[in-house]
Write an enzyme that holds these catalytic residues in place. Structure first.
Site, PDB file in Angstrom:
ATOM      1  N   TYR A  98      35.571   5.122 -28.153  1.00 13.87           N
ATOM      2  CA  TYR A  98      34.477   5.392 -29.100  1.00 13.87           C
ATOM      3  C   TYR A  98      34.476   4.409 -30.259  1.00 13.87           C
ATOM      4  O   TYR A  98      33.434   3.981 -30.726  1.00 13.87           O
ATOM      5  CB  TYR A  98      34.560   6.840 -29.611  1.00 13.87           C
ATOM      6  CG  TYR A  98      33.938   7.799 -28.638  1.00 13.87           C
ATOM      7  CD1 TYR A  98      32.572   7.744 -28.378  1.00 13.87           C
ATOM      8  CD2 TYR A  98      34.698   8.723 -27.939  1.00 13.87           C
ATOM      9  CE1 TYR A  98      31.984   8.602 -27.461  1.00 13.87           C
ATOM     10  CE2 TYR A  98      34.125   9.580 -27.012  1.00 13.87           C
ATOM     11  CZ  TYR A  98      32.772   9.517 -26.790  1.00 13.87           C
ATOM     12  OH  TYR A  98      32.189  10.348 -25.883  1.00 13.87           O
ATOM     13  N   GLU A 192      59.579  21.059 -13.881  1.00 17.27           N
ATOM     14  CA  GLU A 192      58.203  20.670 -13.554  1.00 17.27           C
ATOM     15  C   GLU A 192      57.173  21.625 -14.120  1.00 17.27           C
ATOM     16  O   GLU A 192      56.074  21.233 -14.441  1.00 17.27           O
ATOM     17  CB  GLU A 192      58.064  20.587 -12.025  1.00 17.27           C
ATOM     18  CG  GLU A 192      56.668  20.198 -11.560  1.00 17.27           C
ATOM     19  CD  GLU A 192      56.462  20.428 -10.067  1.00 17.27           C
ATOM     20  OE1 GLU A 192      57.461  20.467  -9.334  1.00 17.27           O
ATOM     21  OE2 GLU A 192      55.313  20.568  -9.650  1.00 17.27           O
TER      22      GLU A 192
END
Lengths: 358, 514
Positions: A98, A192
């Site tokens: 942006y 995990e």
């Protein structure tokens, strides 16, 4: 590596600026050579145990109409990075995209600006975190580790114990860059998934095993990988990786150990000494875990991993063969079938012992 | 069984009975034809004497489908005693001479007058002067059966201003509303070919169409020439013999035919087995037939000479097209002289690209055809030019007729234009004419292609340059920020290198194009 960061990154950036500046002053077309990231230039480095870039270089020259635009974009990203680092601000890839719109730098889309950031990483040999551009954070840490923030300016010098928040502390730039003051733990468990991370906190695994817990929430983000590496290298803590027993879980462990092909241009993100504790394919039988059949996608993934240089070690290959033979997979939560604490009480001690002995 | 009655009719009567073949078949077509014939006569009256034409036409609606037309020119004027015959009698020329002119026999204007008389009971009013001390006014009708002018009124007035020219005015039954598109198009296209003419038209609604000249240059006027032996038939030769004062065949041929000298005539007569010294009037019909047939296939005649023709010329053609279309590029070409059936002709062509020219669908292609400076507005798709355009493989010239703004112009000038019909709006596909048009258009196409290629290269160079101009300052700025320097480096030196390179490329492409 983040420790060396600011001054070194800044000097690399200004060196780049000086070269370009001097070329223009001499009336030459400015040009930059960047290590090429094409597949043919990604090679496996035996010594580092990870993928690195070969010797091919690609040219970004202002003399070439096709390259001048991407050279300009690269230099803009570099000057943007310089501003971030020198002002101790941070940004994300999306944010950078942006910003570019304000500078008349036309990126076709965010993919292009992301690629340009990767170009700068490659050129400087610094991960983008080094110049304060971060991905979205989702990993967390919990454990008896006292740290002192070095960034941002507002928190500099403030100290915190990472065991103070029962949800864990998000691994962001400030945590990843903090100084380690004192640590009572003697190992690191990398998990995990969040459900198991929570279970470990509730079951006082940190206490029972004297460990720091890290939740990667899937594939480990780079800051998490940096932090794991620092814990291993700076504090000398052994690292144990816990994933599901399927090709995807296995690969989460592998990327922490040997890095990803996507980041072949970066070093010092890997923790070669980390150990994959499980779940192994062979654990399914060993611990009589409830399991599910492999999907087609899983099987294809296994075939790919078989060919992968990172998987050529015997242990990894034999796990892959086991998957192929049993065609079954299991999740970390599967231990719940043997009771809430089974994974902590039975599994972990046994596996740690197995690994120590091997 | 009753005997059929045969009677001879006058020329005026003949045309009265057959007016549709001359373009007077209905009020719409008649409106267009009348305006065209009168304007063409006016233009001829100027051009044949190298006077830059100034032609004003006014059409007034008198109600009940009756229109009054008035055409004024600054031409040579009609001598006082010839006015009645020029406008009130339909005549055939008795001299068998050829000249490039708009009308074939000067009949069109008289047909227009006759049509006005028939449909609106109008007499024609003519004011003319050759620029002397007097101007003269006539009001005339045509006696159709006797083919004679009837003088209703005649007035001679002083001409202190030494005005020269002709004004003709009469009424006729017409339909301007439906003829309007063709009429306006006629003026527009005429002006394209005549950039040296002031042409003005005021239509019944009061709308003014004005085309001012943009040059004083004019093509040289057409010259009168004798017919070429290839271009005559038995009837014409018969009449020529009746009219000749030559007493030997050699003299007859030399005096009456184009590009036939004594030596050619003698060789030819030997071949035709006719005595050189024979009196032309004593030839019997068998000799005459043999003579004419031999003329067609004898290959010893010099080809017709096109010196007598009056083409527009490349420069003027270009000017006219530029005025009308302001195109980005015009390719023009004039072919060398050629001949068909003994008639010399010259083809001129142009292809214009861009500017005000729109991109047209294939069935509305901009094809402008001219014959002896007359725009041809009807029957495009039967015309030889269209046949040629369809035949040419435009891709070879990298021209795409459906996606590029292109306009085609073809002008053929000849002592006799090979019209397919008497209505004369399209040209027959004579192989000689077709060949010339084809090569004229191909030459232009190649020229346009070269222009486009050159432009494309220049565009690329310019685009490159603008890319450098955009990015180099940015690179300079960012490098300044990175280096932490106070002021940006001087990138002009680098930019100059780009510019020098651009110039080099451009020059190279110029050389290539040549």
């Amino acid at each position: 590596m983040l420790r060396k960061s600011n001054r070194e990154v800044l000097s690399k950036l200004s060196e780049l600026g000086n070269e370009i500046y001097a070329e223009i002053e001499r009336g030459e077309f400015p040009r930059i050579r960047i290590p090429s990231r094409t597949t043919s230039n990604i090679v496996f480095d035996e010594e580092l145990g990870q993928f690195v870039l070969g010797n091919q270089r690609s040219l970004r020259s202002a003399a070439n109409i096709k390259q001048i635009r991407s050279l300009t974009q690269l230099l803009w990203v570099a000057s943007f990075a310089k501003r971030l680092v020198s002002e101790e601000k941070s940004s994300t890839l999306r944010d950078l995209y942006y910003h570019s719109l304000n500078y008349g730098i036309r990126f076709r889309d965010q993919t292009e600006s992301d690629d340009t950031v990767t170009d700068l990483e490659t050129l400087l040999g610094e991960p983008r975190e080094g110049f304060n551009i971060f991905p979205k954070e989702r990993s967390a840490i919990f454990g008896d580790l006292e740290i002192e923030y070095t960034t941002p300016e507002t928190h500099k010098g403030r100290r915190v114990n990472l065991g103070s928040n029962p949800d864990g502390v998000m691994v962001g730039l400030s945590v990843a860059q903090a100084d380690f003051l004192s640590c009572k733990a003697d190992k690191v468990f990398v998990i995990e998934k969040n459900a198991v991370f929570r279970r470990f906190i509730e079951e006082r695994v940190y206490d029972k095993f004297n460990a720091i817990l890290i939740d990667t929430a899937g594939q480990a983000p780079r800051l998490a990988r940096l932090l794991i590496r620092r814990l291993n290298q700076e504090l000398g803590l052994p690292v144990y990786l816990l994933t599901d027993a399927d090709p995807w879980g296995m690969h989460i462990a592998m990327v922490i150990i040997r890095g990803s092909a996507n980041a072949a241009h970066l070093r010092e993100l890997t923790t070669v000494k980390a150990k994959w504790v499980g779940l192994w394919a062979t654990d399914i039988k060993r611990f009589s875990l409830p399991s599910f059949p492999l999907t087609k996608l899983d099987e294809e993934r296994i075939r790919l991993l078989e060919e992968d240089m990172r998987y050529r070690d015997f242990e990894w290959q034999s796990e892959l063969q086991e998957f192929k033979k049993t065609k079954r997979r299991a999740e970390l939560e599967a231990f719940s079938a043997h009771g809430l604490t089974a994974i902590v009480d039975k599994y972990l001690p046994k596996k740690l012992k197995m690994i120590e002995e091997s | 069984m009753s005997r059929e009655k045969f009677q001879s009719i006058s020329a005026a009567d003949f045309f009265y009975r057959n007016r549709e073949i001359a373009g007077f078949d209905n009020p719409v077509r008649a409106t267009y034809t009348i305006i065209r014939e009168l304007v063409e006569n006016a233009l001829d009256a100027c051009e044949q004497y190298s006077i830059p034409p100034d032609v004003r036409t006014k059409l007034i609606d008198e109600g009940n489908s009756i229109y009054r037309i008035r055409v004024e020119d600054n031409g040579i004027g009609v001598p006082y005693d010839q006015v009645p015959y020029a406008f009130g009698q339909i005549l055939f020329g008795s001299k068998y001479m050829l000249r490039q002119s708009r009308g074939i026999f000067g009949l069109g204007g008289k047909m227009a007058v006759l049509y006005g008389q028939i449909t609106a009971h109008s007499s024609v009013k003519v004011l003319s002067s050759t620029g002397g001390f007097e101007k003269y006014f006539y009001e005339l009708n045509i006696n159709v059966q006797e083919n004679k002018p009837i003088i209703r009124r005649k007035e001679v007035t002083p001409n202190p201003g030494r005005w020269r020219g002709t004004i003709i005015e009469f009424s006729f039954e017409g339909d301007y509303i439906r003829a309007k598109p063709k009429v306006v198009e006629y003026f527009r296209q005429t002006s394209i070919l005549l950039p040296y003419a002031n042409i003005l038209f005021i239509d019944p609604d009061g709308a003014l169409y004005r085309f001012d000249k943009i040059t004083e240059e004019m093509p040289k006027p057409a010259e009168t020439v004798k017919p070429h032996p290839y271009g005559v038939d038995l009837e014409i030769v018969h009449r020529m013999i009746n009219a000749t004062r030559s007493s030997t065949m050699v003299d007859f041929l030399v005096n009456n035919f184009h590009r036939v000298g004594a030596a050619t005539a003698m060789n030819f007569l030997k071949e035709a087995k006719i005595s050189q010294n024979a009196n032309p009037r004593t030839l019997d019909s068998k000799d005459l037939l043999r003579l004419v047939n031999k003329m067609k296939d004898y290959d010893g005649f010099q080809p017709p000479d096109a010196q007598c023709l009056s083409p527009i010329g490349e420069e003027l053609l270009k000017k006219g097209i530029i005025r009308e279309f302001r195109p980005e590029y015009v390719a023009v070409t004039q072919r060398g002289a050629s001949a068909y059936a003994g008639y010399p002709f010259i083809v001129e062509a142009a292809i214009a690209y861009g500017g005000d020219i729109p991109i047209t669908p294939p069935d509305e292609m901009l094809v402008f055809r001219f014959a002896n400076k007359i725009p041809l507005l009807y029957d495009l798709h039967s015309d030889v030019t269209m046949k040629v355009i369809k035949k040419i493989n435009w891709q070879r010239y990298r021209l795409d007729l459906s996606s590029m703004p292109l306009a085609f112009f073809v002008h053929i000038c000849a002592t006799k234009v090979p019209y397919k019909t008497v209505g004369k709006e399209y040209i027959a596909d004579r192989p000689e004419v077709e060949y010339e048009i084809e090569w004229a258009l191909k030459t232009c196409a190649r020229d346009v292609r070269n222009h486009l290629a050159k432009k494309e290269k220049a565009d690329i160079v310019q685009r490159r340059l603008s890319v450098f101009e955009k990015y180099l300052p940015m690179i300079a700025q960012f490098s300044t920020e990175l280096a932490g320097n106070g002021k940006p480096p001087d990138y002009e030196k680098v930019l100059r290198r780009v510019q020098a390179h651009a110039k080099e490329v451009e020059q190279r492409s110029l050389v290539e194009a040549e």
